[in-house]
Scaffold this motif. Structure first.
Motif, mmCIF file in Angstrom:
data_model
loop_
_atom_site.group_PDB
_atom_site.id
_atom_site.type_symbol
_atom_site.label_atom_id
_atom_site.label_comp_id
_atom_site.label_asym_id
_atom_site.label_seq_id
_atom_site.Cartn_x
_atom_site.Cartn_y
_atom_site.Cartn_z
ATOM 1 N N PRO A 130 0.825 -1.219 0.000
ATOM 2 C CA PRO A 130 0.000 0.000 0.000
ATOM 3 C C PRO A 130 0.858 1.269 0.000
ATOM 4 O O PRO A 130 0.521 2.256 -0.666
ATOM 5 C CB PRO A 130 -0.808 -0.110 1.304
ATOM 6 N N SER A 131 1.996 1.225 0.706
ATOM 7 C CA SER A 131 2.858 2.421 0.744
ATOM 8 C C SER A 131 3.546 2.649 -0.597
ATOM 9 O O SER A 131 3.784 3.791 -0.992
ATOM 10 C CB SER A 131 3.927 2.293 1.836
ATOM 11 N N ASN A 465 4.200 11.138 21.715
ATOM 12 C CA ASN A 465 3.119 10.257 22.155
ATOM 13 C C ASN A 465 2.627 9.314 21.052
ATOM 14 O O ASN A 465 1.438 8.970 20.973
ATOM 15 C CB ASN A 465 1.963 11.066 22.767
ATOM 16 N N ASN A 466 3.543 8.934 20.181
ATOM 17 C CA ASN A 466 3.318 7.866 19.197
ATOM 18 C C ASN A 466 4.693 7.525 18.659
ATOM 19 O O ASN A 466 5.680 8.207 18.954
ATOM 20 C CB ASN A 466 2.392 8.341 18.058
ATOM 21 N N TYR A 467 4.761 6.436 17.897
ATOM 22 C CA TYR A 467 6.021 6.128 17.219
ATOM 23 C C TYR A 467 5.697 5.570 15.843
ATOM 24 O O TYR A 467 4.866 4.665 15.721
ATOM 25 C CB TYR A 467 6.866 5.118 18.033
ATOM 26 N N GLU A 468 6.329 6.131 14.823
ATOM 27 C CA GLU A 468 6.165 5.685 13.431
ATOM 28 C C GLU A 468 4.806 6.027 12.827
ATOM 29 O O GLU A 468 4.428 5.448 11.814
ATOM 30 C CB GLU A 468 6.415 4.156 13.274
ATOM 31 N N ASP A 469 4.034 6.968 13.424
ATOM 32 C CA ASP A 469 2.837 7.447 12.726
ATOM 33 C C ASP A 469 3.281 8.384 11.592
ATOM 34 O O ASP A 469 4.441 8.804 11.560
ATOM 35 C CB ASP A 469 1.933 8.254 13.676
ATOM 36 N N GLY A 470 2.347 8.746 10.725
ATOM 37 C CA GLY A 470 2.686 9.736 9.707
ATOM 38 C C GLY A 470 1.997 9.451 8.397
ATOM 39 O O GLY A 470 1.247 8.474 8.267
ATOM 40 N N ASP A 471 2.232 10.326 7.421
ATOM 41 C CA ASP A 471 1.683 10.105 6.087
ATOM 42 C C ASP A 471 2.672 10.611 5.051
ATOM 43 O O ASP A 471 3.810 10.950 5.389
ATOM 44 C CB ASP A 471 0.287 10.742 5.957
ATOM 45 N N MET A 472 2.236 10.688 3.806
ATOM 46 C CA MET A 472 3.162 11.020 2.725
ATOM 47 C C MET A 472 3.693 12.459 2.795
ATOM 48 O O MET A 472 4.675 12.787 2.156
ATOM 49 C CB MET A 472 2.479 10.806 1.366
ATOM 50 N N THR A 473 3.023 13.330 3.554
ATOM 51 C CA THR A 473 3.493 14.718 3.622
ATOM 52 C C THR A 473 4.673 14.870 4.575
ATOM 53 O O THR A 473 5.308 15.922 4.627
ATOM 54 C CB THR A 473 2.372 15.665 4.125
ATOM 55 N N GLN A 474 4.954 13.817 5.336
ATOM 56 C CA GLN A 474 5.993 13.911 6.375
ATOM 57 C C GLN A 474 7.382 13.699 5.770
ATOM 58 O O GLN A 474 7.662 12.630 5.225
ATOM 59 C CB GLN A 474 5.716 12.816 7.410
ATOM 60 N N GLY A 483 22.386 10.703 7.530
ATOM 61 C CA GLY A 483 22.199 11.168 6.146
ATOM 62 C C GLY A 483 21.432 12.471 6.099
ATOM 63 O O GLY A 483 21.005 12.987 7.129
ATOM 64 N N HIS A 484 21.230 12.994 4.888
ATOM 65 C CA HIS A 484 20.640 14.323 4.778
ATOM 66 C C HIS A 484 19.491 14.401 3.769
ATOM 67 O O HIS A 484 18.924 15.457 3.549
ATOM 68 C CB HIS A 484 21.735 15.315 4.371
ATOM 69 N N ALA A 485 19.162 13.294 3.114
ATOM 70 C CA ALA A 485 18.054 13.333 2.150
ATOM 71 C C ALA A 485 16.723 13.373 2.905
ATOM 72 O O ALA A 485 16.668 13.068 4.100
ATOM 73 C CB ALA A 485 18.111 12.111 1.251
ATOM 74 N N ARG A 486 15.671 13.762 2.213
ATOM 75 C CA ARG A 486 14.320 13.703 2.775
ATOM 76 C C ARG A 486 13.437 12.944 1.789
ATOM 77 O O ARG A 486 13.327 13.345 0.625
ATOM 78 C CB ARG A 486 13.747 15.100 3.022
ATOM 79 N N ASP A 487 12.846 11.839 2.252
ATOM 80 C CA ASP A 487 11.973 11.039 1.392
ATOM 81 C C ASP A 487 10.512 11.424 1.615
ATOM 82 O O ASP A 487 10.177 12.116 2.567
ATOM 83 C CB ASP A 487 12.163 9.545 1.693
ATOM 84 N N LYS A 488 9.659 10.906 0.786
ATOM 85 C CA LYS A 488 8.201 11.014 0.855
ATOM 86 C C LYS A 488 7.646 12.383 0.424
ATOM 87 O O LYS A 488 7.033 12.488 -0.612
ATOM 88 C CB LYS A 488 7.675 10.650 2.252
ATOM 89 N N CYS A 489 7.884 13.428 1.145
ATOM 90 C CA CYS A 489 7.230 14.732 0.970
ATOM 91 C C CYS A 489 7.529 15.414 -0.384
ATOM 92 O O CYS A 489 8.310 14.913 -1.177
ATOM 93 C CB CYS A 489 7.741 15.633 2.070
ATOM 94 N N MET A 490 6.949 16.597 -0.580
ATOM 95 C CA MET A 490 7.224 17.391 -1.798
ATOM 96 C C MET A 490 8.699 17.765 -1.898
ATOM 97 O O MET A 490 9.230 17.927 -2.995
ATOM 98 C CB MET A 490 6.375 18.669 -1.801
ATOM 99 N N GLU A 491 9.359 17.931 -0.738
ATOM 100 C CA GLU A 491 10.786 18.270 -0.763
ATOM 101 C C GLU A 491 11.571 17.165 -1.470
ATOM 102 O O GLU A 491 12.578 17.422 -2.135
ATOM 103 C CB GLU A 491 11.275 18.439 0.677
ATOM 104 N N SER A 492 11.109 15.933 -1.312
ATOM 105 C CA SER A 492 11.759 14.813 -1.989
ATOM 106 C C SER A 492 11.670 15.001 -3.506
ATOM 107 O O SER A 492 12.664 14.887 -4.226
ATOM 108 C CB SER A 492 11.094 13.494 -1.563
ATOM 109 N N LEU A 493 10.465 15.297 -3.981
ATOM 110 C CA LEU A 493 10.278 15.511 -5.428
ATOM 111 C C LEU A 493 11.197 16.635 -5.918
ATOM 112 O O LEU A 493 11.875 16.501 -6.941
ATOM 113 C CB LEU A 493 8.800 15.849 -5.688
#
Ligand code: NAD
Length: 509
Positions: A130-131, A465-474, A483-493
């Motif tokens: 799904p991810s 107060n959670n661990y590993e929650d989140g969505d594609m905007t994170q 490391g210094h890359a950022r995955d998932k979010c618009m910054e990744s694109l």
């Protein structure tokens, strides 16, 4: 061919039948220029099922010549403009069709990664695949949202900042979430208009070429998405040193991440995006709001995916007033929640480690914990009923101090280390006393303390107060040697594009 919705209901016998069928027809070749091809030199390597120790297939093994060929194909495809200059909404359509085809082929893709690296099939069905689909869709959505700017310049000029693709992107990925880590790279790289050469991890080579084939079936032009399997020191190194690769996107160990930076310097100063290791702390203050939720999250945060997670919450920092209760509750639940079993059984939530070498390495680190004086509360051994596979039982160490090897080294296995502390200041010092900075968890009811800790913790992702929650905007990525890359979010694109400044002098009309 079954999609995700259909395979959610599969039982063990159905998955065994699928595995049997797919094992008879495994694709062992590369995918270059829209075709399946063998290695130029004919080399092959074995990929082994870590649950049984049996060889699944002899895969084509890439060398320098194969990488050179794939990069030249990807370079020609980029320059032709067939993808890089395609109208954004046409590129979007293809990416959406690609996501749909991944869903349509979910049965095969899920079973390939489970056979190859031992991940429970239920994780493939409920998390990884799904991810993967969501990542492709998210990056597709971003294609026509990527904008340049017109800046506020003097009246006799117009200044535009355009955003353009980079060229050929080399992607080198790990084995712990094979398809997902590959997609975190190829989806933004393709969406931004680049062409790609992907070198998957040698421990999990089975599924990547299928991804490239599906991209083509969706309408992606030949030569835009290429896959070459092989080892890191040969194929990976050749890709990272290649003078015609504009960016190298890497996920893997910190040790190899440092080599990738060197290769960029030794070749063409290519851009480098690094997602590397972690030793993430979770801080449990004595005023935490929900003890049950905290314990469940601590257990899941270290034992899910067999602890083979870059952001695993492997250092559990617990304030002394709740230390004994935390240990007692963790023992009660943590010994039984994750049980080693057949990864093809949808009821299994713990498979083997990726290979026998990893199993021996993790057992060695467990031994160091014992030797250096930590208290072993449970685990530390191999489950007797799964002795053929590379399994390790969930393991809990208490009374750990942050100088012990188990608190400093990334274990990449199901081993939790609990470290007691007294004050928040001490917890911050311990949490930050590491070369890594990928993720952290904070558990407290005090909003001031929560914000203070968020500010003080040196990590790219902080969960409260959670661990590993989140969505594609994170944005997902690290500080320090994570490391210094950022995955998932618009910054990744955006990180797969470059700016071009066009300063236009205006004359009198
Ligand atoms: P690894 O560094 O051994 O291998 C990763 C990839 O690099 C593989 O494809 C491998 O073939 C390649 N490689 C190895 N040596 C190379 C070289 N000299 N030149 C070019 N490529 C080379 O890591 P691994 O064991 O596959 O994965 C586990 C590591 O990945 C852990 O440290 C984990 O934390 C990290 N990881 C990080 C993230 C993240 O998002 N930060 C996600 C998953 C895994």
């Amino acid at each position: 061919m079954m999609n995700l919705a259909a395979i959610k209901k599969y039982d063990l016998s159905q998955w065994q039948a699928t595995a049997e069928r797919i094992s008879q027809q495994l694709e062992t070749r590369f995918f270059i220029d829209g075709k399946y091809v063998d290695a130029i030199g004919g080399d092959r390597f074995a990929t082994v099922n870590p649950c049984t120790g049996k060889t699944l297939a002899m895969m084509s093994e890439g060398q320098q010549a194969d990488i050179d060929y794939a990069v030249s194909v990807a370079g020609k495809a980029f320059k032709s403009g067939v993808w890089s200059k395609m109208a954004p909404r046409d590129r979007m359509d293809i990416m959406y069709r690609f996501a749909k085809l991944v869903d349509d082929n979910a049965e095969e893709l899920c079973v390939l990664d489970t056979l190859d690296m031992g991940k429970p099939i239920s994780d493939m069905v409920n998390t990884d695949l799904p991810s993967v689909i969501e990542t492709i869709q998210f990056m597709a959505e971003g294609i026509d949202k990527l904008e340049g700017t017109v800046t506020n310049t003097d009246n006799d000029a117009v200044h535009m900042v355009l955003r353009e693709p980079l060229g050929v992107v080399g992607c080198i990925s790990p084995w712990n979430y094979p398809l997902l880590m590959e997609t975190w790279k190829i989806a933004p790289a393709l969406a931004a208009g680049n062409t790609v050469v992907l070198k998957p991890a040698e421990q999990s080579p089975l599924s990547a070429a299928k991804l490239a084939e599906l991209f083509m079936q969706a309408g992606g032009p030949a030569g835009v998405f290429n896959v070459v399997n092989g080892f890191g020191e040969t194929a990976g190194r050749a890709l990272a040193l290649h003078n015609d690769v504009a960016k190298l996107s890497f996920t893997g160990s910190t040790e190899v991440g440092k080599l990738i930076l060197q290769y960029a310097g030794q070749s063409n100063m290519k851009r480098v995006g690094l997602e590397c290791g972690g030793k993430s702390p979770q801080i449990f203050m004595s005023d935490l709001p929900d003890f049950d939720h905290a314990i469940d999250s601590a257990i899941e945060g270290i034992y899910c995916n067999m602890g083979e997670v870059c952001s695993a919450g492997s250092r559990l920092l617990v304030q002394r007033p709740i230390y004994d209760e935390f240990i007692q509750r963790f023992i009660e639940k943590g010994q039984t929640t994750y049980q080693a079993g057949n990864p093809l059984d949808p009821a299994t939530n713990m498979g083997p480690l990726v290979d026998y070498e990893s199993q021996q390495r993790v057992l060695g680190l467990i031994e160091s914990g014992r030797r250096e004086g930590a208290t072993l509360h449970f685990g530390g051994d191999v489950p007797a009923h799964m002795a053929d596979g590379a399994y390790i039982n969930p393991t809990l160490f208490g009374d750990v101090n942050n100088n012990m090897t188990i608190a400093r080294q990334e274990i990449f296995g199901p081993v939790a280390s609990v470290i007691p502390f007294d004050t928040a200041a001490e917890a911050i010092a311990i949490a930050n006393d590491t070369i890594y900075g990928l993720a952290a968890g904070i558990w407290t009811s005090d909003i001031n303390r929560a914000f203070r800790l968020v500010k003080e913790i040196e990590a790219g992702v902080v969960w409260v107060n959670n661990y590993e929650d989140g969505d594609m905007t994170q944005p997902f990525g690290g500080y320090k040697q994570s490391g210094h890359a950022r995955d998932k979010c618009m910054e990744s694109l955006k990180s797969y594009t470059q700016n071009k400044s066009a300063w236009i002098r205006l004359t009198t009309p």
